[in-house]
Design a protein around this motif. Structure first.
Motif, short mmCIF file in Angstrom:
data_model
loop_
_atom_site.label_atom_id
_atom_site.label_comp_id
_atom_site.label_asym_id
_atom_site.label_seq_id
_atom_site.Cartn_x
_atom_site.Cartn_y
_atom_site.Cartn_z
N ASP A 119 0.85 -1.20 0.00
CA ASP A 119 0.00 0.00 0.00
C ASP A 119 0.88 1.25 0.00
OD1 ASP A 119 -1.85 1.95 0.28
OD2 ASP A 119 -2.56 1.33 2.28
N LEU A 120 1.23 1.70 -1.19
CA LEU A 120 2.15 2.84 -1.28
C LEU A 120 1.47 4.17 -0.98
CD1 LEU A 120 4.29 1.70 -4.35
CD2 LEU A 120 5.01 1.81 -1.95
N SER A 121 0.13 4.15 -0.85
CA SER A 121 -0.55 5.42 -0.53
C SER A 121 -0.18 5.89 0.88
CB SER A 121 -2.07 5.26 -0.65
OG SER A 121 -2.55 4.44 0.38
N THR A 122 0.46 4.99 1.67
CA THR A 122 0.83 5.39 3.03
C THR A 122 2.30 5.83 3.13
OG1 THR A 122 1.41 3.12 3.63
CG2 THR A 122 -0.87 3.78 4.04
N MET A 123 2.95 6.09 1.98
CA MET A 123 4.34 6.56 2.01
C MET A 123 4.46 7.79 2.92
SD MET A 123 5.90 6.47 -1.88
CE MET A 123 4.67 7.58 -2.55
N ASP A 124 5.53 7.82 3.71
CA ASP A 124 5.80 8.94 4.62
C ASP A 124 6.83 9.92 4.06
OD1 ASP A 124 4.28 8.97 6.85
OD2 ASP A 124 5.59 7.64 8.03
N THR A 125 7.62 9.44 3.12
CA THR A 125 8.67 10.31 2.56
C THR A 125 8.03 11.58 2.02
OG1 THR A 125 10.11 8.46 2.05
CG2 THR A 125 10.42 10.45 0.72
N GLU A 126 8.65 12.70 2.39
CA GLU A 126 8.07 13.97 1.98
C GLU A 126 8.98 14.67 0.97
OE1 GLU A 126 6.18 17.95 4.06
OE2 GLU A 126 8.08 17.13 4.81
N ILE A 127 8.38 15.11 -0.11
CA ILE A 127 9.11 15.91 -1.10
C ILE A 127 8.43 17.28 -1.10
CG2 ILE A 127 9.76 16.11 -3.54
CD1 ILE A 127 9.49 13.09 -3.82
N ARG A 128 9.20 18.35 -0.88
CA ARG A 128 8.54 19.67 -0.91
C ARG A 128 9.38 20.67 -1.69
NH1 ARG A 128 11.02 22.81 3.09
NH2 ARG A 128 12.26 21.46 4.45
N SER A 129 8.69 21.61 -2.31
CA SER A 129 9.39 22.67 -3.03
C SER A 129 9.74 23.76 -2.05
CB SER A 129 8.49 23.23 -4.14
OG SER A 129 8.27 22.23 -5.11
N LEU A 151 22.35 7.48 -9.32
CA LEU A 151 21.12 8.28 -9.28
C LEU A 151 20.01 7.44 -8.65
CD1 LEU A 151 21.04 9.81 -12.91
CD2 LEU A 151 21.68 10.97 -10.79
N LEU A 152 19.23 8.08 -7.76
CA LEU A 152 18.11 7.40 -7.12
C LEU A 152 16.84 8.14 -7.52
CD1 LEU A 152 19.83 7.44 -3.61
CD2 LEU A 152 19.64 5.43 -5.11
N VAL A 153 15.89 7.40 -8.08
CA VAL A 153 14.58 8.01 -8.36
C VAL A 153 13.71 7.69 -7.14
CG1 VAL A 153 12.54 7.99 -9.85
CG2 VAL A 153 14.83 7.78 -10.85
N VAL A 154 13.35 8.74 -6.41
CA VAL A 154 12.68 8.55 -5.11
C VAL A 154 11.25 9.09 -5.19
CG1 VAL A 154 12.72 9.22 -2.67
CG2 VAL A 154 14.86 8.69 -3.86
N PHE A 155 10.32 8.23 -4.79
CA PHE A 155 8.91 8.65 -4.75
C PHE A 155 8.55 9.08 -3.33
CE2 PHE A 155 9.06 6.31 -8.62
CZ PHE A 155 8.02 6.78 -9.41
N GLY A 160 -0.36 17.04 -1.20
CA GLY A 160 -1.66 16.36 -1.29
C GLY A 160 -1.70 15.21 -2.28
N GLY A 161 -0.64 15.06 -3.07
CA GLY A 161 -0.54 13.92 -3.99
C GLY A 161 0.82 13.28 -3.79
N ALA A 162 1.44 12.89 -4.89
CA ALA A 162 2.77 12.28 -4.82
C ALA A 162 3.68 12.92 -5.85
CB ALA A 162 2.66 10.77 -5.06
N ALA A 163 4.96 12.59 -5.80
CA ALA A 163 5.92 13.07 -6.80
C ALA A 163 7.13 12.15 -6.79
CB ALA A 163 6.37 14.50 -6.46
N ALA A 164 7.94 12.29 -7.83
CA ALA A 164 9.22 11.56 -7.89
C ALA A 164 10.33 12.57 -8.13
CB ALA A 164 9.18 10.54 -9.02
N ALA A 165 11.45 12.37 -7.45
CA ALA A 165 12.60 13.26 -7.63
C ALA A 165 13.83 12.42 -7.98
CB ALA A 165 12.87 14.03 -6.34
#
Ligand code: FAD
Length: 365
Positions: A119-129, A151-155, A160-165
Motif C-alpha cells: 500500500d504505497l498510498s501510506t508513504m511517509d517520505t516527503e518531497i517539498r518545493s 542516481l536514485l529516483v525517489v517517490f 496532497g498527492g505524490a511526486a518523484a525526484a
C-alpha cells in the motif's frame, strides 16, 4: 541485440555463482554494461540509448536472467528509472538524465518504506518545493541496485498527492545501507536509503508532481513488472537446461532419470512453464510496442504467470537435481531463492490477483 547478448555473455562468463556467494558483482563490469546502454536497452537513440523494442529487450532480459538474476535485477531498476524519467520528465529532464543512464551511470528506484509496502498510498517520505530547490526527507527500504547507484529516483508525498525526484546518491543527507543477507538476488545491491533534508535543484523534481500516488507509481511499476516477467522466463530456461542435462546423464535404477515417468513429468511441466511464461511475456511486449491501452493489464498478467511459473519450476528443478543442486549458489539453488522473491516484488502475487480480478469485475458493471 545479438551483439548485446555476446557482450553480456562474455562479461558474465561462469561468475554468477561466485557473485551470489560474495553478494556483489564487480563494479567495473556493471559500469561496462551501463556504458554500453545495456542496462536500459529500450531508451531511444535520441537520448543515446539502444532503442530496442520491448520484445527485443525482453529476450535480452531473459538471457541475462537465465545467467544471473542479480544482474538482471540491476537492469530492471535501471530500466524502470529510465522509463520513469522518459514518461514523467519534461524535455530538459529527459535530455539531462537519460544520456547519463546510457553512458555509465547506474540508477535505482525507491518506493517502499517500512510502513508502506503493497500500500504505497501510506508513504511517509516527503518531497517539498522550497524556492529554487526541492527537499526530500524520508526512509526507503529494499531498494534494488541502490548500493551501486549514482542516481536514485525517489517517490514521496507532495502537496496532497505524490511526486518523484531524481536524487544523485552523493547529495549531502543521502545515506545508503546494504540490506544484510537477502534470501535471493544476493548480488543485486539491495539497500535501505535514509534521506535527511536532501536539497536538490527544482529541475530534479519530475513532472506530474502532485498527481495521485497510484498514477505515478503505476508508470514505474509497469516497466518493472515486464522486466521481472522476462527475467523469470530466463530463470525457467536456466532450470530447463540444468534439468535436461541431469535427466539424461544421471542414472538410477539402471536407467537415466528422465526415463522414470515421475521425473519425465517434472521435465514436461518445466517446458510448459517456460513456454507459457514466454507467451505471456511476448503478448505483453507486443502490447508495449504498439503502445496499446491493454499493455498495463497484459503486463500484470505476464508478471503473475511468469513469477508463479518460475517459483514452481525452480522448485521442480531442485527436486530433479536433488543433492547435485542442493549446494548454495548452484544455478538451480539460486533459481529457487531468486524466483521466490519474484513473487513478492513489483506487486506481489496477491496484488496482481487483485488487479486482474478488478479488471474482470469492472467489465461486468
Ligand atoms: P506487505 O505489503 O506487508 O505484504 C505482506 C503480504 O500480504 C504479502 O503476501 C502481500 O501480497 C499480502 N497483501 C498485502 N496487501 C494485500 C491485499 N490488499 N490483499 C491481499 N494480500 C495482501 N522496493 C522498492 O521501492 N524498490 C525496489 O527496487 C525494491 N526491490 C525489492 C527487491 C526485493 C528482492 C524485495 C524482497 C523487495 C523489494 N522492494 C523494493 C520492496 C517490495 O516492493 C515490497 O517488498 C513489496 O511491495 C511488498 O511489500 P511488503 O514486503 O511490505 O509486504
Amino acid at each position: 541485440s545479438l551483439e548485446l547478448r555476446a557482450l553480456a555473455g562474455e562479461l558474465i562468463g561462469d561468475q554468477p555463482d561466485a557473485w551470489d556467494r560474495a553478494g556483489a558483482i564487480p563494479e567495473d563490469l556493471v559500469r561496462k554494461l551501463a556504458e554500453a546502454g545495456a542496462l536500459c536497452a529500450e531508451v531511444p537513440a535520441r537520448y543515446g540509448g539502444l532503442g530496442l523494442s520491448s520484445a527485443e529487450s525482453g529476450e535480452f532480459t531473459a538471457y541475462v536472467g537465465s545467467r544471473c538474476s542479480s544482474l538482471r535485477s540491476l537492469m530492471t531498476s535501471q530500466g524502470m528509472a529510465a522509463w520513469t524519467i522518459q514518461r514523467l520528465g519534461d524535455r530538459g529532464q529527459r535530455t539531462e538524465f537519460l544520456p547519463r543512464l546510457t553512458s555509465g551511470a547506474v540508477a535505482a528506484v525507491g518506493f517502499s518504506e517500512t510502513g508502506a509496502g503493497s500500500d504505497l498510498s501510506t508513504m511517509d517520505t516527503e518531497i517539498r518545493s522550497d524556492g529554487d530547490s526541492v527537499v526530500v526527507d524520508g526512509h526507503k527500504v529494499w531498494v534494488t541496485a541502490a548500493d551501486y547507484a549514482d542516481l536514485l529516483v525517489v517517490f514521496g508525498r507532495y502537496e496532497g498527492g505524490a511526486a518523484a525526484a531524481v536524487v544523485p546518491a552523493t547529495t549531502p543527507g543521502v545515506h545508503v545501507e546494504r540490506v544484510p543477507e537477502p534470501m535471493g538476488c544476493r548480488a543485486a545491491g539491495h539497500a535501505n536509503i535514509r534521506l535527511d533534508g536532501v536539497r536538490l535543484p527544482a529541475a530534479n523534481l519530475l513532472g506530474g508532481a502532485g498527481q495521485s500516488t497510484a498514477m505515478l507509481v503505476t508508470t514505474a511499476l509497469a516497466y518493472g513488472r515486464i522486466s521481472v516477467a522476462w527475467g523469470c522466463v530466463g530463470i525457467l530456461r536456466a532450470c530447463l537446461a540444468e534439468v535436461r542435462g541431469h535427466a539424461v546423464s544421471r542414472e538410477q535404477f539402471g536407467k537415466p532419470l528422465g526415463e522414470h515417468q515421475l521425473v519425465a513429468r517434472h521435465v514436461a511441466e518445466l517446458l510448459v512453464a517456460e513456454q507459457s511464461a514466454t507467451r505471456a511475456c511476448e503478448h505483453a511486449s507486443r502490447r508495449w510496442d504498439e503502445r496499446s491501452p491493454e499493455m498495463v493489464l497484459a503486463t500484470v498478467l505476464a508478471k503473475y504467470v511468469s513469477s508463479r511459473q518460475a517459483a514452481d519450476g525452480a522448485a521442480s528443478a531442485v527436486q530433479v537435481l536433488a543433492s547435485a543442486g542442493a549446494r548454495d549458489s548452484h544455478p538451480v539453488a539460486r533459481a529457487y531463492r531468486d524466483a521466490k522473491l519474484m513473487e513478492i516484488i513489483e506487486g506481489s502475487n496477491e496484488i496482481c490477483q487483485l488487479i486482474l480480478s478488478e479488471h474482470v469485475l469492472a467489465g461486468a458493471k
